[in-house]
Design a protein around this motif. Structure first.
Motif, PDB file in Angstrom:
ATOM      1  N   ASN A  48     -49.426  39.868 -22.666  1.00 25.69           N
ATOM      2  CA  ASN A  48     -48.192  40.638 -22.835  1.00 25.69           C
ATOM      3  C   ASN A  48     -47.444  40.810 -21.513  1.00 25.69           C
ATOM      4  OD1 ASN A  48     -46.325  41.913 -24.521  1.00 25.69           O
ATOM      5  ND2 ASN A  48     -47.130  43.937 -24.039  1.00 25.69           N
ATOM      6  N   ARG A  49     -47.493  39.781 -20.706  1.00 26.41           N
ATOM      7  CA  ARG A  49     -46.800  39.802 -19.406  1.00 26.41           C
ATOM      8  C   ARG A  49     -45.616  38.843 -19.492  1.00 26.41           C
ATOM      9  NH1 ARG A  49     -50.602  41.469 -14.801  1.00 26.41           N
ATOM     10  NH2 ARG A  49     -52.083  42.783 -15.933  1.00 26.41           N
ATOM     11  N   SER A  98     -61.344  39.650 -18.354  1.00 19.06           N
ATOM     12  CA  SER A  98     -60.343  39.913 -19.382  1.00 19.06           C
ATOM     13  C   SER A  98     -58.936  39.782 -18.806  1.00 19.06           C
ATOM     14  CB  SER A  98     -60.523  41.325 -19.955  1.00 19.06           C
ATOM     15  OG  SER A  98     -61.749  41.433 -20.632  1.00 19.06           O
ATOM     16  N   PHE A  99     -58.041  39.275 -19.641  1.00 18.11           N
ATOM     17  CA  PHE A  99     -56.626  39.173 -19.288  1.00 18.11           C
ATOM     18  C   PHE A  99     -55.841  39.948 -20.349  1.00 18.11           C
ATOM     19  CE2 PHE A  99     -58.682  35.654 -17.309  1.00 18.11           C
ATOM     20  CZ  PHE A  99     -57.932  35.280 -16.207  1.00 18.11           C
ATOM     21  N   THR A 100     -55.051  40.918 -19.928  1.00 20.05           N
ATOM     22  CA  THR A 100     -54.362  41.772 -20.898  1.00 20.05           C
ATOM     23  C   THR A 100     -53.309  41.026 -21.686  1.00 20.05           C
ATOM     24  OG1 THR A 100     -52.704  42.448 -19.264  1.00 20.05           O
ATOM     25  CG2 THR A 100     -54.700  43.804 -19.444  1.00 20.05           C
ATOM     26  N   HIS A 149     -51.704  37.875 -13.005  1.00 19.56           N
ATOM     27  CA  HIS A 149     -52.477  37.767 -14.252  1.00 19.56           C
ATOM     28  C   HIS A 149     -53.302  39.026 -14.536  1.00 19.56           C
ATOM     29  CE1 HIS A 149     -51.716  33.759 -15.773  1.00 19.56           C
ATOM     30  NE2 HIS A 149     -51.844  33.248 -14.558  1.00 19.56           N
ATOM     31  N   GLN A 150     -53.871  39.635 -13.492  1.00 17.93           N
ATOM     32  CA  GLN A 150     -54.796  40.751 -13.725  1.00 17.93           C
ATOM     33  C   GLN A 150     -54.451  41.999 -12.920  1.00 17.93           C
ATOM     34  OE1 GLN A 150     -58.646  38.704 -12.980  1.00 17.93           O
ATOM     35  NE2 GLN A 150     -59.099  39.124 -15.141  1.00 17.93           N
ATOM     36  N   GLY A 184     -53.049  36.129 -22.728  1.00 21.05           N
ATOM     37  CA  GLY A 184     -54.230  36.635 -22.058  1.00 21.05           C
ATOM     38  C   GLY A 184     -55.524  36.170 -22.702  1.00 21.05           C
ATOM     39  N   SER A 197     -59.036  38.163 -24.588  1.00 27.90           N
ATOM     40  CA  SER A 197     -59.591  39.448 -25.010  1.00 27.90           C
ATOM     41  C   SER A 197     -61.106  39.486 -24.848  1.00 27.90           C
ATOM     42  CB  SER A 197     -59.231  39.721 -26.463  1.00 27.90           C
ATOM     43  OG  SER A 197     -59.923  38.800 -27.310  1.00 27.90           O
TER      44      SER A 197
END
Length: 498
Positions: free
Chosen positions: A388-389, A384-386, A318-319, A364, A366
C-alpha cells in the motif's frame, strides 16, 4: 500562463518558458507583442553559430578548430543542460554527431570543479560559454574570470573574441567583460532560470555538442507536451494528473518526499534537475498573496537510477518511511547487450526490476505468505512488507532527443500544477537571496581582515559561532594576509609531471 499574463506576481513577470520551444507558426503574446519571432531569431543565430563551429569554419585564435566547450553557469544555467547532455551522450544518433567533441560544465566556484572542467583540455581548441542572465552571479563570474585568464595567459587577449561567448540579458556587462556583442545570445525575463533549458541557456552549448538539428528535436518533444498540457481535458492531461497525485500525497496523505527513479542510466541527472525545478518553485511557506499556508506544500525530491538505488535506499521505501516513487522505464534502450546463453538481455534484466518494484511497493508481502514459505516466526516481522505504498510508472518508447524534451516538459508542468493548486507563486525564488547577501558580507570582512592583518571580532557583527569559524578558517590557511597569486591553474594540477 500560455496567454503571457504576469502570473509571477512578486516580480511582475510573465512565465513563458513554453515560448522557448514554440514552433515558428505559433503566436504567444506578451504585452501586446508576439514573442515567437524573437525566440526564433535567437535559435537561428544558435544554428548558424553552432554550424560554423562544428564545421571548422569558426576556428580558434591560432587557427585550430574548436572541439571542446566549457559551459560556465550555476543552478538553472547548469542543471538542466547537464541533464539533457547526460541523456543524449549514449543515444546513437546524438553520440555519432558529437564524436570527437567534448562538453564540460563548470558550476561550483570550488577550484576542484575548475580543475575537473579543464582537465586535459587544449586551450587552442576550447570555447567557453558563460551563462548568466544578469552577468552578476558571484560564483559564475569568478569562474568566468578564471577561465578568461586561463585562455589569455597562453593565447593572448585576442583569444577572448574567438574563444568566449555569452548567454545573457545584460549586454553592457558582457561587453565590459570583453566579449564581442556579436557573440551574445539573448533570452528574456519571462524565462526563469530553472525553466530555461530550451532557451539559449541549454540550446547553445548542446547545439555545439550535438548539432542544432538534433536539439531541434528536443524542442519539438517539449512543445508536444506543452500543447498537450494546454489543450487536453483534465481527466487525460498527464501533467494535471501527475500534479494532482503529488498534491494528494503531500497535503492529504502527509508524505513529504518523492523519489524519482529512472530505470535508465542516461536519465541519471533527471532527479538533480527536478530537485531544483520542484523545490525552488514550490518550497514556499506563504501563498501568492503573502499569507501563511494552512497546509504542507512542496516536495523533497531525490533519486538515483535503478538498479543502483535498489542497493542504496530502497530498504527505507519498502520497510521504513512511505516515499511515493516515480518509476521511469524505456522500451528500447539506447544501447543493446544480449549475451549468448542468457535468458534475457541486459536491458530486459533492468526492466524486470522496473516492473517488479512497483508491484512490491503496492502489494508487499504478508505474514500469511511468509509462513506458507516456512519462514520462522521470529523472522516474519523483519521480512514483512506492508505494501500500500504509492508509486507511478512512466514508460517511454525510446530515449531520443524528442523524448528527453517530453520528459522535461512533463515534469515542468507537473510542478506548475502543484503550485497552482496550492496557490503558490512557483516562479520566484526569494529564498535563495539571504544566503547570497550574507556571503557578500563575509567576503568584504574577509578582505578587510586580511588587508588590516586582524581577526574577525564582535564589531564585524557576526554571531559568535560564525566569528569563531571564520577565524579558524583564516588561521588554518596559516596566513592572515592575502596569499600570493598563483600562476598555476587548477586544471594544470591534474596533468602528470614531466
Amino acid at each position: 500562463m500560455f496567454n503571457g499574463e504576469k502570473i509571477n506576481a512578486t516580480e511582475g513577470r510573465a512565465v513563458l518558458h513554453v515560448a522557448t520551444r514554440a514552433k515558428r507558426d505559433q503566436k504567444i503574446i506578451v504585452d501586446g507583442k508576439d514573442v515567437v519571432p524573437d525566440v526564433w531569431e535567437v535559435l537561428d543565430k544558435i544554428k548558424d553559430f553552432s554550424d560554423k563551429v562544428r564545421s571548422g569554419e569558426w576556428r580558434g585564435v591560432t587557427g585550430k578548430p574548436i572541439k571542446n566547450v566549457v559551459a560556465v553557469g550555476i543552478g538553472g544555467s547548469f542543471l538542466g543542460p547537464l541533464f539533457v547532455h547526460t541523456a543524449l551522450r549514449t543515444e546513437l544518433t546524438a553520440g555519432a554527431a558529437a564524436e570527437t567533441r567534448r562538453l564540460r560544465f563548470l558550476a561550483n566556484v570550488d577550484p576542484i570543479d575548475v580543475a575537473r572542467a579543464l582537465d586535459q583540455l587544449d586551450r587552442e581548441e576550447t570555447m567557453v560559454v558563460i551563462i548568466s542572465k544578469t552577468f552578476t552571479t558571484a560564483e559564475t563570474m569568478l569562474n568566468a574570470r578564471t577561465l578568461r585568464t586561463w585562455l589569455t595567459k597562453k593565447l593572448g587577449e585576442g583569444a577572448v573574441a574567438k574563444h568566449m561567448v555569452a548567454v545573457s540579458t545584460n549586454v553592457e556587462l558582457v561587453k565590459a567583460f570583453g566579449i564581442d556583442p556579436q557573440n551574445i545570445f539573448g533570452f528574456w525575463d519571462w524565462v526563469g532560470g530553472r525553466y530555461s533549458v530550451c532557451s539559449a541557456v541549454g540550446m547553445l552549448p548542446l547545439s555545439l555538442q550535438y548539432g542544432f538539428d538534433i536539439m531541434e528535436q528536443f524542442l519539438l518533444g517539449a512543445n508536444d507536451i506543452d500543447n498537450h498540457f494546454a489543450t487536453a481535458p483534465f481527466d487525460s492531461n498527464l501533467p494535471v494528473i501527475l500534479g494532482l497525485l503529488s498534491v494528494w500525497n503531500v497535503s492529504f496523505l502527509g508524505y513529504p518526499c518523492r523519489a524519482i527513479l529512472p530505470y535508465c542510466q542516461a536519465l541519471s541527472k533527471l532527479a538533480p534537475h527536478i530537485q531544483q525545478v520542484s523545490m525552488e518553485s514550490n518550497g514556499k511557506g506563504v501563498d501568492i498573496n503573502g499569507k501563511n499556508l494552512p497546509f504542507d506544500s512542496g516536495e523533497m525530491d531525490f533519486g538515483e537510477p535503478g538498479t543502483n538505488g535498489q542497493h542504496s535506499f530502497y530498504q527505507l521505501i519498502h520497510q521504513g518511511r512511505v516515499v511515493p516513487c516515480d518509476f521511469i522505464g524505456i522500451v528500447r534502450s539506447q544501447q543493446s547487450v544480449y549475451l549468448k546463453g542468457e535468458i534475457v538481455s541486459n536491458h530486459d534484466e533492468l526492466m524486470c526490476n522496473f516492473f517488479a518494484q512497483a508491484d512490491a511497493l503496492a502489494y508487499g508481502k504478508s505474514a500469511v505468505e511468509l509462513r506458507a514459505e516456512s519462514v520462522p516466526d521470529h523472522l516474519i516481522p523483519h521480512r514483512s512488507f506492508t505494501g500500500n505504498r504509492p508509486s507511478l510508472s512512466i514508460m517511454l518508447p525510446e530515449l531520443s532527443a524528442y523524448q528527453v524534451g517530453q520528459i522535461l516538459s512533463l515534469y515542468e508542468h507537473r510542478v506548475a500544477v502543484q503550485g497552482f493548486i496550492w496557490g503558490l507563486n512557483s516562479f520566484d525564488q526569494w529564498g535563495v537571496e539571504l544566503g547570497k547577501v550574507l556571503a557578500s558580507k563575509v567576503r568584504q570582512k574577509m578582505h578587510e581582515t586580511r588587508t588590516d592583518n586582524r581577526k574577525i571580532n564582535s564589531a564585524d557583527a557576526f554571531n559568535l559561532s560564525t566569528q569563531t569559524m571564520i577565524n579558524r578558517y583564516l588561521e588554518g590557511k596559516d596566513v592572515m594576509k592575502y596569499p600570493e597569486p598563483r600562476d598555476v591553474f587548477p586544471g594544470d594540477l591534474l596533468k602528470p609531471k614531466e
